[in-house]
Enzyme design. Sequence first.
Site, PDB file in Angstrom:
ATOM      1  N   LYS A 247       0.841  -1.195   0.000  1.00  0.00           N
ATOM      2  CA  LYS A 247       0.000   0.000   0.000  1.00  0.00           C
ATOM      3  C   LYS A 247       0.882   1.253   0.000  1.00  0.00           C
ATOM      4  CE  LYS A 247      -4.070  -1.730   2.493  1.00  0.00           C
ATOM      5  NZ  LYS A 247      -5.062  -1.555   1.409  1.00  0.00           N
ATOM      6  N   ARG A 321     -10.429 -11.263   0.864  1.00  0.00           N
ATOM      7  CA  ARG A 321     -11.295 -12.237   0.189  1.00  0.00           C
ATOM      8  C   ARG A 321     -10.668 -13.622   0.195  1.00  0.00           C
ATOM      9  NH1 ARG A 321     -11.451  -8.737  -5.220  1.00  0.00           N
ATOM     10  NH2 ARG A 321     -11.158  -7.113  -3.652  1.00  0.00           N
TER      11      ARG A 321
HETATM   12  N1  BES Z   1      -8.375  -3.706   3.712  1.00  0.00           N
HETATM   13  C1  BES Z   1      -8.466  -3.237   2.373  1.00  0.00           C
HETATM   14  C2  BES Z   1      -9.753  -2.451   2.100  1.00  0.00           C
HETATM   15  C3  BES Z   1      -9.943  -1.142   2.833  1.00  0.00           C
HETATM   16  C4  BES Z   1      -9.647   0.048   2.220  1.00  0.00           C
HETATM   17  C5  BES Z   1     -10.472  -1.124   4.104  1.00  0.00           C
HETATM   18  C6  BES Z   1      -9.864   1.245   2.891  1.00  0.00           C
HETATM   19  C7  BES Z   1     -10.671   0.045   4.780  1.00  0.00           C
HETATM   20  C8  BES Z   1     -10.377   1.243   4.177  1.00  0.00           C
HETATM   21  C9  BES Z   1      -8.424  -4.409   1.392  1.00  0.00           C
HETATM   22  O1  BES Z   1      -7.695  -5.502   1.802  1.00  0.00           O
HETATM   23  C10 BES Z   1      -7.834  -3.888   0.141  1.00  0.00           C
HETATM   24  O2  BES Z   1      -6.715  -3.467   0.185  1.00  0.00           O
HETATM   25  N2  BES Z   1      -8.585  -3.923  -0.936  1.00  0.00           N
HETATM   26  C11 BES Z   1      -8.133  -3.428  -2.190  1.00  0.00           C
HETATM   27  C12 BES Z   1      -8.650  -4.348  -3.261  1.00  0.00           C
HETATM   28  C13 BES Z   1      -8.043  -4.108  -4.597  1.00  0.00           C
HETATM   29  C14 BES Z   1      -6.587  -4.501  -4.598  1.00  0.00           C
HETATM   30  C15 BES Z   1      -8.793  -4.923  -5.629  1.00  0.00           C
HETATM   31  C16 BES Z   1      -8.683  -2.016  -2.369  1.00  0.00           C
HETATM   32  O3  BES Z   1      -9.807  -1.744  -1.936  1.00  0.00           O
HETATM   33  O4  BES Z   1      -7.966  -1.190  -2.906  1.00  0.00           O
HETATM   34 ZN    ZN Z   2      -5.632  -5.341   1.351  1.00  0.00          ZN
END
Ligand code: BES
Ligand code: ZN
Length: 472
Positions: A247, A321
Amino acid sequence: MKITLSSENIKKIDTAVEIKIVLDLEDVCKYDKDILDDLNFKVKDEEVVFLVESKKIYVGCEEESYDAIAIAISTAIKKFNSTKYKDAKIEIFGDESSTLKALVEGAILGSYTFDKYKSKKEKEIKKELIIICKATKELQKIVDESTHIADSVNKVRNFVNTTPQDFYPEIMAKEARKVAKDNGIICKIHGEEFLEKNQMNAMLSVARASIHEPKLIHLAYKPKNATKKIVLVGKGLTYDSGGLSLKPADFMVTMKSDKSGGCAVIGILNAVSKLNLPIEVHGIIGAVENMIGGDAYKPDDVLTAKNGKTIEVRNTDAEGRLVLADCLCYAQDKIKDFDYIFDFATLTGACVVGVGEYTTGIMGNNTILKRDAVSSALNSGEYATSLPFNRFLKKTIKSEIADICNIANTRYGGAITAGLFLDNFIYDENKDKWLHFDIAGPAFVEKAWGYNPHGASGAGVRMTVEFLKNLL
Ligand code: BES
Ligand code: ZN
Ligand code: ZN
């Protein structure tokens, strides 16, 4: 905060402070109204004044709804808590049962503070709120229930607010065990070896680069008089760095909150057992940390989930997921003849973009069940909306080399495509029993709103308890 009911005449109750919720300025006595006018007091959310001489806290309330009343009492209580006075009284108004629920929950949720990491702690003064109404058994029951519900929400907030160096899968398991022990709930904790034996390879892969062993937590509340059986599955990412698909710095901050779904499941079990609901409730939590390192799972890996489906990993940040896939399979294999299976997860940023940071996105194949869940949420004081699956979005998670891909081939509809990914791990006989709750928006509050201070909100607890109560 101690909350008591009293049927005494308000004038006879001797407290240091009186709280007055103002729906209409015309209802305020002439003397105070003139002062409020001079102070430019408006009947608005979070508008509050403390008239020191008469020891009255006046607080604005825009309408007679749960939300507005809970926000008003929370605002008043924060003012009251900032004083040294120990007790306050307030007279009930409107529909007594619903006002009482809003007052109790608003007061307890609004009083929440988190100072675990402050070197100087505020001294806690025991405060009491006396609510003047017909102190009947029925109303007392509402106070007791609302207190348990709000306390459970605050418990979840404490867990989620605890930092990743202090709250990793083993600690999550320990906290779950503590809740279980206090409430006569059965608790089983499983580690890596068990996950390997059960071929939960997707969950194991996410966990591999972390120094912390993943834990599969199974809580079971089994009252003798149960008339329904419910399974709750929670995403318990005690930290989500994104893994090798790391991230960006700004997005990594707050990812201690990626355990909110799992923590909500613990909180719901706590509430359900305190309320003695005659419903068998199982909680399955996948507690995992998503990190980087030489042993990390990679974009390009193909993982085999517990149900034998193969998953092409194209982004290690879509890890929730993967953990849920295995946990959903585990839950369906292990627990038989349940009525519903719900999962709770901070699953996608797309859900926050789509519906805003206050609202949970509810997905599934059963339209009526989705509608009921949305209305339970709204009745409980949480915001939720239903998000629709469709055949075209379903095709976007196809993979060239495996059964399915962990990200979609489109930028659009990310909350729904994540939900559709999970649908691949719901067995045919359970399709209509399943709902997915994406709580990524409301679970963590960056800018305080309503009765939520900065930090975890405990999203999911109130709506699920309300849904369960409606089953009876
Ligand atoms: N934990 C995150 C989602 C999230 C984002 C939770 C902001 C709370 C606040 C999740 O694991 C994630 O990183 N999802 C990605 C998915 C993408 C790579 C398809 C996302 O939402 O960017
Ligand atoms: Zn994630
Ligand atoms: Zn995540």
